[in-house]
Design an enzyme around this catalytic site. Sequence first.
Site, PDB file in Angstrom:
ATOM      1  N   GLU A  26      13.224   7.094  -0.775  1.00 53.28           N
ATOM      2  CA  GLU A  26      12.609   7.598   0.460  1.00 53.28           C
ATOM      3  C   GLU A  26      13.658   7.813   1.545  1.00 53.28           C
ATOM      4  OE1 GLU A  26      11.004   5.162   3.437  1.00 53.28           O
ATOM      5  OE2 GLU A  26      11.011   3.345   2.232  1.00 53.28           O
ATOM      6  N   LYS A 160       6.828  -7.310   3.860  1.00 53.59           N
ATOM      7  CA  LYS A 160       7.484  -8.034   4.940  1.00 53.59           C
ATOM      8  C   LYS A 160       6.456  -8.780   5.771  1.00 53.59           C
ATOM      9  CE  LYS A 160      11.105  -5.987   6.490  1.00 53.59           C
ATOM     10  NZ  LYS A 160      11.911  -4.901   7.056  1.00 53.59           N
TER      11      LYS A 160
END
Length: 311
Positions: A26, A160
Site C-alpha cells: 500500500e 494497533k
Amino acid sequence: MNPNLITLLPAVAEALAAGTPVVALESTIISHGLPYPQNVELATEVEAIVRANGATPATIAVIDGQCLVGLSPQQLERLASEQGVVKATTRDLPWLLASKRTGATTVASTMKLASMVGIKVFATGGIGGVHRGAATSFDISADLTEMAVTPVAVISAGVKSILDIRLTLERLETLGVPVVVNGSDDFPSFYSRTSGLPAPRRLDGPAALAQMMWSAWTDLGLTCGISIANPIPVEHEIPAAEIATFIDEALADLDAKGITGQDVTPFLLKRVVEGTGGRSLVANLALVRNNAATAAQVAVEYAILRRVELR
Ligand code: PSU
Ligand code: MN
C-alpha cells in the site's frame, strides 16, 4: 470494468502473465503513516525484501488520476515527499480518477486494485479497524468492509491499540472475514506480540497459510478477504503496557484538537512516534519488513498450489 484502467509496471505485468508470485504493497503508509525520509527508504527496502523472498513487489497508488500497480523509484519518491497527496480509501478512487489527482491507497483501496489485476497477497503494517469510542463516533475503518468483499490475503502485524482491538475482531467475525495468526496463540497488537486476546485461529508458516487461501477461494468459493496477523519479531517488540501511555496521550490530544474522520489514524500514528521519541518508529519499520518477507513466502507457496492445479 475498463481493462485499460490500470497501468502495470512491466515487471509486474510479466510476473502476472507468467503466474509467478506477486505481493501488493500500500501507499498510505508511505504518504501518511511514516515520516520522510524513512517512508521512502522503507518503501524501497520492502520492495527489495519481497524480491529477496522470491516474489515481485507491486506498490499501488493513483498518480495524476492514473491507477498504478507497481511504481518507479521516482513515483515512490513523489508519494513520500509531495504535499497534498490524498489519503484514498476505495470510495475516494472514482473522485481521484475524475479529478486526475494523486492519492495514496489505504488497505481497502490497495486490496481493491490488487484484486482487479489478480494479485492475491498484500503486505502492510497495521490494518484499520473499529476506533475506541466508535459507539458514538461511528468511526470504523473501510478496511474492514473491503475485507468482507475482496478476495485478497492481507498480512499485517495485527491491530494497533489506538483502536479497540476486541471490537475490531468482533466486526471481522460479523463480516465473515477469516482471521488467522501466523505461529502464535495470541492476537498481536502491532508493537506487541500480544493484545490480551486469543488468536481467533492459528496456522504455522507460509505453506499452511497458502493452503488456507486455497481452501477459502478455490475449494469453498468464498469471495471475502483473509486477515493474516503476523506478530512482530520478539527482539523488536515494545510491551503493550509501555506503549499504552503514549497511545492514551495521543487519544487525549485527538479529543482536545477535535480531529475526526480520515485524519484520525494519521494523527494518532504521528503522535505515538513523537511520544516514544522515535522508538515506535523503529518497531514499525521492523514489523513491516517482517510482513513483507512473510507475504512473499506465502505468495511463493500459493503460486505452487496454482501451478499444481493447472497441471
Ligand atoms: N495503521 C498503521 N499504519 C498505517 C495505517 C494504519 O499502523 O499507515 C493506514 C493504512 O493505510 C490503513 C489506513 O488502511 O491507515 C486506515 O485508515 P482509516 O482508519 O482512516 O480507515
Ligand atoms: Mn475512520
